[in-house]
Write an enzyme that holds these catalytic residues in place. Structure first.
Site, PDB file in Angstrom:
ATOM      1  CB  SER A 153      -0.961  -0.050   1.192  1.00  0.00           C
ATOM      2  OG  SER A 153      -2.003   0.878   1.045  1.00  0.00           O
ATOM      3  CG  HIS A 202      -5.886  -2.378   0.668  1.00  0.00           C
ATOM      4  ND1 HIS A 202      -5.288  -1.968  -0.520  1.00  0.00           N
ATOM      5  CD2 HIS A 202      -5.209  -1.724   1.655  1.00  0.00           C
ATOM      6  CE1 HIS A 202      -4.320  -1.113  -0.262  1.00  0.00           C
ATOM      7  NE2 HIS A 202      -4.248  -0.946   1.053  1.00  0.00           N
TER       8      HIS A 202
END
Length: 256
Positions: free
Chosen positions: A95, A228
């Site tokens: 991320s 995610h």
């Protein structure tokens, strides 16, 4: 526990491997800390020594102000990492950590200490002339975001004391992401291996695939089922890819 060959301000070696032929430097996601990579460090030892980056403003660095500029953060990490480049090393970022790893890799390559490979996970490739990615601003927006991404358990989010501790770092990280602008320059020359979740609302597969434009070296895309934080649920598969790639670096050292 920390290592001994370089500045320990930024790096945590939970499982020191002094004789490891390769190091893997791991950079956390927004709001994340070095401890996120404890399981990975344990799993890769003794094949590789994992250095987990500890950003300021969290855990044992909580008294320090968190960084709100991603490029400055990359500057400091790259500077701190130079003493640890006495053996081959790779960078891994998830991320926000993917962008920080990329920017640190650019700086280290320019200084003659480039990584043997860059692993990027859960973030699209930076694009020229793209504005900063919109990020949550208020506490309510930040909490809603981490709930949606399943970045931490609801029990932690619902604890007022825990929220008081983690929100400043989260807000700073989101500010850094919103301010970040990609500066075009020479591409990397090392291999780039990317990881994506097929149901990630923050980083679509094609956006992650675009990392191939950021290097003249080999590129590989690995897509896993999940959102995610797919790398938590798919830890064994992700570890398998990392171990295979790091093994290619280690093999010549072992053979010699």
């Amino acid at each position: 526990m920390t290592g001994t060959s370089g500045d320990n301000t930024w790096f945590r070696t939970f499982h020191p491997v002094p004789d490891a032929p390769v190091r893997l430097v791991c950079l956390p996601h927004a709001g994340g800390s070095a401890g996120f990579y404890y399981p990975l460090a344990r799993a890769l030892a003794p094949r590789a020594e994992v250095l987990a980056v500890q950003y300021p403003g969290r855990q044992d660095r909580r008294a320090e102000p968190p960084a709100t500029d991603l490029e400055t953060l990359a500057d400091r990490i790259a500077e701190g990492l130079v003493p640890w480049t006495d053996r081959p090393y790779a960078l891994f970022g998830h991320s926000m950590g993917a962008l920080v790893a990329f920017e640190a890799a650019r700086r280290l390559r320019a200084a003659g200490h480039g990584p043997v490979e860059l692993f990027v996970s859960g973030h699209h490739a930076p694009e020229p002339d793209a504005g900063g990615t919109p990020q949550p601003v208020t506490d309510e927006e930040v909490i809603a975001e981490i709930r949606a991404l399943n970045g931490t358990g609801d029990t932690l989010i619902d604890d007022p004391e825990t929220l008081r501790m983690i929100l400043p770092a989260l807000r700073a990280d989101y500010e850094a992401l919103s301010r970040y602008r990609f500066r075009p320059g020479a591409p990397l020359d090392c291999p780039v291996t990317a990881f994506a979740g097929d149901d990630d609302p923050k980083a679509g597969v094609e956006g992650v695939r675009a990392w191939q434009t950021r290097t003249t070296g080999a590129f590989e895309l690995n897509v896993f089922g999940g959102g995610h934080f797919f790398l938590v649920d798919r830890q064994a598969e992700v570890l398998g890819v990392l171990a295979e790639h790091l093994g290619r670096v280690a093999a010549p050292a072992v053979a010699s």
